[in-house]
Design an enzyme around this catalytic site. Structure first.
Site, PDB file in Angstrom:
ATOM      1  N   CYS A 140       0.854  -1.180   0.000  1.00 29.48           N
ATOM      2  CA  CYS A 140       0.000   0.000   0.000  1.00 29.48           C
ATOM      3  C   CYS A 140       0.894   1.235   0.000  1.00 29.48           C
ATOM      4  O   CYS A 140       2.106   1.124   0.141  1.00 29.48           O
ATOM      5  CB  CYS A 140      -0.918   0.006   1.216  1.00 29.48           C
ATOM      6  SG  CYS A 140      -2.316   1.145   1.035  1.00 29.48           S
ATOM      7  N   CYS A 186      -0.156   4.145   1.915  1.00 31.94           N
ATOM      8  CA  CYS A 186      -0.578   5.098   2.955  1.00 31.94           C
ATOM      9  C   CYS A 186       0.537   5.410   3.954  1.00 31.94           C
ATOM     10  O   CYS A 186       0.569   6.490   4.522  1.00 31.94           O
ATOM     11  CB  CYS A 186      -1.833   4.626   3.662  1.00 31.94           C
ATOM     12  SG  CYS A 186      -1.712   3.004   4.402  1.00 31.94           S
ATOM     13  N   LYS A 218     -12.340  -5.192   2.433  1.00 27.19           N
ATOM     14  CA  LYS A 218     -11.778  -4.378   3.514  1.00 27.19           C
ATOM     15  C   LYS A 218     -12.694  -3.186   3.738  1.00 27.19           C
ATOM     16  O   LYS A 218     -12.986  -2.435   2.813  1.00 27.19           O
ATOM     17  CB  LYS A 218     -10.370  -3.925   3.122  1.00 27.19           C
ATOM     18  CG  LYS A 218      -9.736  -2.996   4.141  1.00 27.19           C
ATOM     19  CD  LYS A 218      -8.310  -2.659   3.775  1.00 27.19           C
ATOM     20  CE  LYS A 218      -7.722  -1.642   4.738  1.00 27.19           C
ATOM     21  NZ  LYS A 218      -6.348  -1.274   4.381  1.00 27.19           N
ATOM     22  N   ARG A 277      -2.979   2.923  12.780  1.00 30.67           N
ATOM     23  CA  ARG A 277      -2.552   4.150  12.098  1.00 30.67           C
ATOM     24  C   ARG A 277      -1.531   4.897  12.928  1.00 30.67           C
ATOM     25  O   ARG A 277      -0.679   5.600  12.395  1.00 30.67           O
ATOM     26  CB  ARG A 277      -3.771   4.994  11.732  1.00 30.67           C
ATOM     27  CG  ARG A 277      -4.559   4.306  10.628  1.00 30.67           C
ATOM     28  CD  ARG A 277      -5.800   5.053  10.208  1.00 30.67           C
ATOM     29  NE  ARG A 277      -6.560   4.245   9.250  1.00 30.67           N
ATOM     30  CZ  ARG A 277      -7.762   4.565   8.798  1.00 30.67           C
ATOM     31  NH1 ARG A 277      -8.336   5.680   9.215  1.00 30.67           N
ATOM     32  NH2 ARG A 277      -8.372   3.782   7.943  1.00 30.67           N
ATOM     33  N   GLU A 296     -16.850  -8.139  -4.248  1.00 29.42           N
ATOM     34  CA  GLU A 296     -15.436  -7.737  -4.174  1.00 29.42           C
ATOM     35  C   GLU A 296     -14.532  -8.966  -4.320  1.00 29.42           C
ATOM     36  O   GLU A 296     -13.536  -8.962  -5.034  1.00 29.42           O
ATOM     37  CB  GLU A 296     -15.133  -7.069  -2.821  1.00 29.42           C
ATOM     38  CG  GLU A 296     -15.825  -5.737  -2.593  1.00 29.42           C
ATOM     39  CD  GLU A 296     -15.103  -4.570  -3.254  1.00 29.42           C
ATOM     40  OE1 GLU A 296     -13.993  -4.755  -3.780  1.00 29.42           O
ATOM     41  OE2 GLU A 296     -15.666  -3.458  -3.244  1.00 29.42           O
ATOM     42  N   LYS A 340     -11.522  -8.096   6.296  1.00 28.50           N
ATOM     43  CA  LYS A 340     -10.912  -7.236   7.309  1.00 28.50           C
ATOM     44  C   LYS A 340     -11.800  -6.062   7.618  1.00 28.50           C
ATOM     45  O   LYS A 340     -12.274  -5.422   6.689  1.00 28.50           O
ATOM     46  CB  LYS A 340      -9.572  -6.749   6.768  1.00 28.50           C
ATOM     47  CG  LYS A 340      -8.875  -5.746   7.635  1.00 28.50           C
ATOM     48  CD  LYS A 340      -7.650  -5.247   6.960  1.00 28.50           C
ATOM     49  CE  LYS A 340      -7.112  -4.087   7.788  1.00 28.50           C
ATOM     50  NZ  LYS A 340      -6.076  -3.363   7.112  1.00 28.50           N
ATOM     51  N   SER A 363      -5.973  -4.073  14.651  1.00 27.78           N
ATOM     52  CA  SER A 363      -5.406  -3.399  15.823  1.00 27.78           C
ATOM     53  C   SER A 363      -6.435  -3.036  16.883  1.00 27.78           C
ATOM     54  O   SER A 363      -6.211  -3.250  18.073  1.00 27.78           O
ATOM     55  CB  SER A 363      -4.642  -2.156  15.373  1.00 27.78           C
ATOM     56  OG  SER A 363      -5.486  -1.278  14.655  1.00 27.78           O
ATOM     57  N   TYR A 422      -2.215  -9.795  16.155  1.00 23.76           N
ATOM     58  CA  TYR A 422      -1.156  -9.279  17.032  1.00 23.76           C
ATOM     59  C   TYR A 422      -0.930 -10.213  18.224  1.00 23.76           C
ATOM     60  O   TYR A 422       0.003 -10.024  18.984  1.00 23.76           O
ATOM     61  CB  TYR A 422      -1.504  -7.844  17.477  1.00 23.76           C
ATOM     62  CG  TYR A 422      -1.657  -6.944  16.263  1.00 23.76           C
ATOM     63  CD1 TYR A 422      -0.534  -6.451  15.607  1.00 23.76           C
ATOM     64  CD2 TYR A 422      -2.916  -6.666  15.721  1.00 23.76           C
ATOM     65  CE1 TYR A 422      -0.660  -5.682  14.452  1.00 23.76           C
ATOM     66  CE2 TYR A 422      -3.049  -5.894  14.577  1.00 23.76           C
ATOM     67  CZ  TYR A 422      -1.913  -5.407  13.951  1.00 23.76           C
ATOM     68  OH  TYR A 422      -2.038  -4.658  12.804  1.00 23.76           O
TER      69      TYR A 422
HETATM   70  C1  PBG Z   1      -3.390  -0.060   4.952  1.00 23.29           C
HETATM   71  C2  PBG Z   1      -3.632  -0.974   6.077  1.00 23.29           C
HETATM   72  C3  PBG Z   1      -4.347  -0.687   7.240  1.00 23.29           C
HETATM   73  C4  PBG Z   1      -4.305  -1.828   8.029  1.00 23.29           C
HETATM   74  C5  PBG Z   1      -3.573  -2.788   7.348  1.00 23.29           C
HETATM   75  N1  PBG Z   1      -3.178  -2.240   6.139  1.00 23.29           N
HETATM   76  C6  PBG Z   1      -4.969   0.554   7.719  1.00 23.29           C
HETATM   77  C7  PBG Z   1      -5.890   1.350   6.939  1.00 23.29           C
HETATM   78  O1  PBG Z   1      -6.528   0.921   5.984  1.00 23.29           O
HETATM   79  O2  PBG Z   1      -5.984   2.537   7.319  1.00 23.29           O
HETATM   80  C8  PBG Z   1      -4.967  -1.948   9.369  1.00 23.29           C
HETATM   81  C9  PBG Z   1      -4.523  -3.070  10.231  1.00 23.29           C
HETATM   82  C10 PBG Z   1      -4.914  -2.957  11.659  1.00 23.29           C
HETATM   83  O3  PBG Z   1      -5.716  -2.093  12.074  1.00 23.29           O
HETATM   84  O4  PBG Z   1      -4.419  -3.783  12.426  1.00 23.29           O
HETATM   85  N2  PBG Z   1      -2.161  -0.232   4.362  1.00 23.29           N
END
Ligand code: PBG
Length: 337
Positions: free
Chosen positions: A124, A126, A203, A213, A242, A257, A284, A323
Site C-alpha cells: 500500500c 498510505c 476491507k 494508524r 469484491e 478485514k 489493531s 497481534y
Molecule cells: C493499509 C492498512 C491498514 C491496516 C492494514 N493495512 C490501515 C488502513 O486501511 O488505514 C490496518 C490493520 C490494523 O488495524 O491492524 N495499508
C-alpha cells in the site's frame, strides 16, 4: 412413549462432564501455523520504539525485526506480515519504490535470519504518502481523491520491488479497483509468476484501524478512506462481489478485514468459496480494546483472545493475521483451551 431426540434420552451435558470428552469433541481448532504476525519496521539499527496504543508491539529496525522472524519460526507460526515506516514521505509515496527502502531491507534481514519463515508484505502507499492516503491524489468531481489508475501502475512497481527483495507473498491492502490484476501482470512480467497474491479483498472503512494508524504512522491527514474502502453498512453480498472480482483477477488467497465485526462476511465467503484459502485480519482495534480492558482488570486477556480467535475460525477463516500470534503459540503449548 418417550419422544425421540428429547430429554431425558437426550442429555447434551453428557459430552460436557469430563475434560477428556470435551477435548475430544472440540470441533474448532486453533493452530500456530494458521497465525500470521504483523511487524512494523522502521529504518535504523537496534531501534525498538514502543507503540503506546498497542501494548506488546513495537516499531523495529530490520535487525530486530529479523529476531522476531526467527522467533516466529521457532514458535511454528504461519509467517509474518511486514509494514514499513519510511524515513521520508512525499505526495506519491516514492520511497515505497526504492529497492533499498525499508521493506526490502526488512525482507533481506528476515531471509538472512530465517529463510524458511514465510514473509508476506503489505502492499500500500498510505505509510509513504505525506497526505496519508493509499495512493497519489487527483481531482474528481470537485473533490480530492486517490487516483485509482495511477495507483495501479505504482502498486505493480512496488510489488516487483518486494518480490526482488525476496518476499514470498504480496498482500495489497489499498482497495483500488483492478489492483490484483495490475499486480499480477507486473509480477508475471518481471519473472515472479510463482509469487501468490493475498488480496485484502473485502476491507471495510473501519474505526477499528485506529491503533494501527498510530503504529504505522499512516493516518490520512484530511478526509477518510470511505471513497475506496467498503461501507460497513453494505450488505454481505457486496463483499462477495469484491471477492469474486479479485478472484477473477487472479487473487490466490482472499482476506476479510476487520474480522470480529464481520464474522457474517467470513461465513458467507467460506460458504460460497469453500476451496479458496480465506484469511481474516484480527485488526489493531480488536487487539487494543481487549488489552485496555485487561489492563483495568475488566477482562481476562488470554480467555478473550482465544475466544475471539476461535470465533473467527468458526466463522470459516483458515488463516488469521493477529497481534496475538506469538501469545497464541505459547498459550496453546501451555494447555489447549
Ligand atoms: C493499509 C492498512 C491498514 C491496516 C492494514 N493495512 C490501515 C488502513 O486501511 O488505514 C490496518 C490493520 C490494523 O488495524 O491492524 N495499508
Amino acid at each position: 412413549m418417550q419422544a425421540e431426540g428429547m430429554f431425558p434420552t437426550v442429555r447434551l451435558r453428557r459430552l460436557r462432564y469430563l475434560p477428556a470428552v470435551r477435548r475430544l469433541v472440540r470441533q474448532v481448532h486453533l493452530q500456530p501455523e494458521q497465525m500470521i504476525l504483523p511487524l512494523f519496521v522502521r529504518p535504523g539499527r537496534g531501534v525498538k520504539k514502543e507503540i503506546p496504543s498497542m501494548p506488546g508491539h513495537c516499531q523495529l529496525s530490520p535487525d530486530l525485526a529479523a529476531d522476531e522472524v526467527r522467533e516466529t519460526g521457532r514458535l511454528g507460526l504461519g509467517g509474518v506480515m511486514l509494514f514499513g515506516i519510511p524515513e521520508q514521505k512525499d505526495p506519491e509515496g516514492r520511497e515505497a519504490l526504492r529497492p533499498d527502502g525499508i521493506i526490502p531491507q526488512a525482507i533481506r534481514a528476515a531471509k538472512d535470519a530465517a529463510p524458511e519463515v514465510l514473509v508476506i508484505t503489505d502492499l500500500c502507499f498510505c505509510e509513504y504518502t505525506d497526505h496519508g492516503h493509499c495512493g497519489p491524489l487527483c481531482q474528481r468531481g470537485g473533490r480530492t481523491d486517490v487516483d485509482n489508475d495511477a495507483t495501479l501502475e505504482l502498486l505493480g512497481q512496488q510489488a516487483v520491488v518486494h518480490a526482488q527483495a525476496g518476499a514470498d507473498m504480496i498482500a495489497p491492502s489499498g482497495m483500488m479497483d483492478g489492483m490484483v490484476g495490475a499486480i499480477r501482470k507486473a509480477l508475471d512480467a518481471a519473472g515472479f509468476a510463482h509469487i501468490p497474491i493475498l488480496s485484502y479483498a473485502a476491507k471495510y472503512a473501519s474505526g477499528f484501524y485506529g491503533p494501527f494508524r498510530e503504529a504505522a504512522e499512516s493516518a490520512p491527514h484530511f478526509g477518510d478512506r470511505r471513497s475506496y474502502q467498503m461501507a460497513p453498512a453494505s450488505r454481505t453480498e457486496a463483499a462477495l462481489r469484491e471477492i469474486q472480482l479479485d478472484l477473477a483477477e487472479g487473487a490466490d488467497l482472499v482476506m476479510v478485514k476487520p474480522a470480529l465485526a464481520y464474522l457474517d462476511v467470513i461465513r458467507e465467503v467460506r460458504r460460497r468459496w469453500p476451496e479458496v484459502p480465506l484469511a481474516a485480519y484480527n485488526v489493531s482495534g480488536e487487539y487494543s480494546m481487549v488489552k485496555a480492558a485487561a489492563e483495568r482488570g475488566w477482562l481476562e486477556e488470554k480467555q478473550i483472545a482465544l475466544e475471539i480467535l476461535t470465533a473467527i475460525r468458526r466463522a470459516g477463516a483458515d488463516i488469521i493475521i493477529t497481534y496475538w500470534a506469538k501469545e497464541v503459540a505459547h498459550w496453546l503449548a501451555e494447555a489447549p483451551p
